[in-house]
Design an enzyme around this catalytic site. Structure first.
Site, short mmCIF file in Angstrom:
data_model
loop_
_atom_site.label_atom_id
_atom_site.label_comp_id
_atom_site.label_asym_id
_atom_site.label_seq_id
_atom_site.Cartn_x
_atom_site.Cartn_y
_atom_site.Cartn_z
N ASN A 8 2.11 22.06 -45.72
CA ASN A 8 2.74 23.36 -45.40
C ASN A 8 4.16 23.15 -44.76
O ASN A 8 4.47 22.68 -43.64
CB ASN A 8 1.88 24.06 -44.36
CG ASN A 8 2.23 25.35 -43.63
OD1 ASN A 8 3.45 25.80 -44.34
ND2 ASN A 8 1.82 25.89 -42.68
N TRP A 9 5.21 23.27 -45.81
CA TRP A 9 6.55 22.95 -45.38
C TRP A 9 7.04 23.93 -44.34
O TRP A 9 8.11 23.87 -43.89
CB TRP A 9 7.41 22.98 -46.57
CG TRP A 9 7.19 21.89 -47.43
CD1 TRP A 9 6.16 20.68 -47.25
CD2 TRP A 9 7.81 21.47 -48.60
NE1 TRP A 9 6.40 19.74 -48.08
CE2 TRP A 9 7.16 20.04 -48.90
CE3 TRP A 9 8.83 21.95 -49.47
CZ2 TRP A 9 7.68 19.33 -50.18
CZ3 TRP A 9 9.08 21.21 -50.71
CH2 TRP A 9 8.53 19.97 -51.03
N LYS A 10 6.42 25.34 -44.24
CA LYS A 10 6.78 26.06 -43.44
C LYS A 10 8.40 26.48 -43.67
O LYS A 10 8.74 26.59 -44.94
CB LYS A 10 6.84 25.86 -41.91
CG LYS A 10 5.55 25.43 -41.57
CD LYS A 10 5.19 25.35 -40.06
CE LYS A 10 3.85 24.67 -40.10
NZ LYS A 10 3.27 24.62 -38.29
N HIS A 95 -2.10 32.20 -41.49
CA HIS A 95 -1.69 31.13 -40.49
C HIS A 95 -1.30 31.68 -39.11
O HIS A 95 -1.04 32.66 -39.04
CB HIS A 95 -0.52 30.47 -41.12
CG HIS A 95 -0.12 28.83 -40.34
ND1 HIS A 95 0.51 29.15 -39.14
CD2 HIS A 95 -0.25 27.81 -40.72
CE1 HIS A 95 0.82 27.86 -38.80
NE2 HIS A 95 0.18 27.08 -39.71
N GLU A 97 0.97 31.14 -37.14
CA GLU A 97 2.15 31.61 -37.00
C GLU A 97 2.37 33.04 -37.48
O GLU A 97 3.27 33.80 -36.71
CB GLU A 97 3.28 30.74 -37.55
CG GLU A 97 3.46 29.32 -36.64
CD GLU A 97 3.69 28.11 -37.43
OE1 GLU A 97 4.16 28.17 -38.39
OE2 GLU A 97 3.45 27.06 -36.97
N GLU A 165 -7.42 25.34 -37.67
CA GLU A 165 -6.12 24.91 -37.04
C GLU A 165 -6.11 25.45 -35.47
O GLU A 165 -5.87 26.66 -35.65
CB GLU A 165 -4.87 25.49 -37.73
CG GLU A 165 -4.89 24.89 -39.24
CD GLU A 165 -3.36 24.98 -39.70
OE1 GLU A 165 -2.86 24.04 -40.30
OE2 GLU A 165 -2.79 25.79 -39.69
N GLY A 171 2.00 21.56 -34.27
CA GLY A 171 3.33 21.03 -33.74
C GLY A 171 3.34 20.46 -32.42
O GLY A 171 4.55 20.37 -32.11
N SER A 209 -1.19 18.77 -35.93
CA SER A 209 -0.59 17.55 -35.55
C SER A 209 -1.42 16.46 -36.17
O SER A 209 -1.70 15.43 -35.62
CB SER A 209 -0.77 17.44 -34.04
OG SER A 209 0.15 18.22 -33.45
N GLY A 230 1.43 20.15 -41.57
CA GLY A 230 2.97 20.95 -41.30
C GLY A 230 3.97 19.77 -41.06
O GLY A 230 4.68 19.29 -42.05
N GLY A 231 4.23 19.48 -39.76
CA GLY A 231 5.44 18.26 -39.50
C GLY A 231 5.34 17.24 -40.33
O GLY A 231 6.48 16.58 -40.90
#
Ligand code: PGA
Length: 250
Positions: A8-10, A95, A97, A165, A171, A209, A230-231
């Site tokens: 998930n590159w956001k 998600h 976010e 999640e 993150g 994470s 993600g990250g």
């Protein structure tokens, strides 16, 4: 069950970076003797065509959100038909976010899921508790409520993927204990059995994470069928290391 490793590159990576990443990932994946693990990239909307043009056919492409309507006066939004048209096979929904920053609730996620499935997309529905809910001992109640509220009835296992999640783990470098992950995933599996055909075959990803250091141990937990990353998906070497952990466990 074939695991799924999803990036998930956001709101990250410019088109040139996205193209180089997709093409190098494809090169590496092509050299794999056996394809024991599915790999999915979810770039920003604007990079989807670029990633598609550089991604080999055996890798999957997805979006990070969609609208529930098929067309109309929705400035700034993207329909499921458009995602399908541009080559997506998956869409991430709910998600945290989006739940927190855009006020998306279970019922709107359910509407989006229905629209996505009728457009022929697979949906990845995210659930997870906040740190406050965790501290109050409400983790399992929270994720059960999200599963029950956001998943349309009578889905089949291939249409649906769940991502557990924990909001506080996204993150932050923090992760739940392996026992906590196992308990959450088992609760999700039990809830799914009430609404989904072949609930035992639905992939339940862990997200929050995940990195090359912890991936092997997290992916070894019962009922963890892959990761939503993600990250650590922004650097191809890290993402590839996580993929390698999943593959080795097959
Ligand atoms: P993270 O994000 O891997 O950076 O924690 C995961 C996610 O938000 O899907």
């Amino acid at each position: 069950m074939i695991p799924l490793i999803a990036g998930n590159w956001k709101m990250n990576l410019m088109t040139e970076e996205a193209a180089a990443y997709a093409s190098e990932l494809s090169n590496r994946y092509q050299k794999e003797q056996e394809k024991k693990c599915d790999v999915l990239l979810c770039p920003s909307f604007i990079s989807i065509p670029t990633v598609r043009d550089n991604l080999s056919d055996d890798l999957y492409l997805g979006a990070q959100n969609c609208h529930s309507a098929s067309a109309g006066a929705y400035t700034g939004d993207i329909s499921c038909g458009m995602l399908k048209d541009v080559g997506c096979q998956y869409v991430i929904l709910g998600h945290s976010e989006r739940r927190s920053a855009y006020g998306e609730g279970n019922s709107s996620i359910k509407d989006k899921a229905l629209a996505a499935i009728s457009a022929g997309l697979n949906v990845i529905i995210c659930v997870g508790e906040t740190s406050e809910e965790r501290n109050l001992g409400e983790t399992l109640a929270r994720i059960s409520e999200q599963i029950k509220g956001s998943i349309p009835e009578k889905l089949t296992s291939w249409e649906l993927t769940i991502a557990y999640e924990p909001v506080w783990a996204i993150g932050t470098g923090l992760t739940p204990t392996f026992d906590e992950i196992a308990e959450a995933h088992s609760t999700i599996r039990t809830c799914l059995a009430e609404t989904v055909e072949s609930a035992s075959e639905v992939r339940i990803l862990y997200g929050g994470s995940m990195n090359p250091q912890n991936a092997h141990d997290i992916l070894s937990v019962e009922n963890v069928n892959g990761g939503l990353i993600g990250g650590a998906s922004l650097k191809l070497d890290d993402f590839w290391s996580i993929y390698a952990c999943a593959k080795d466990l097959c």
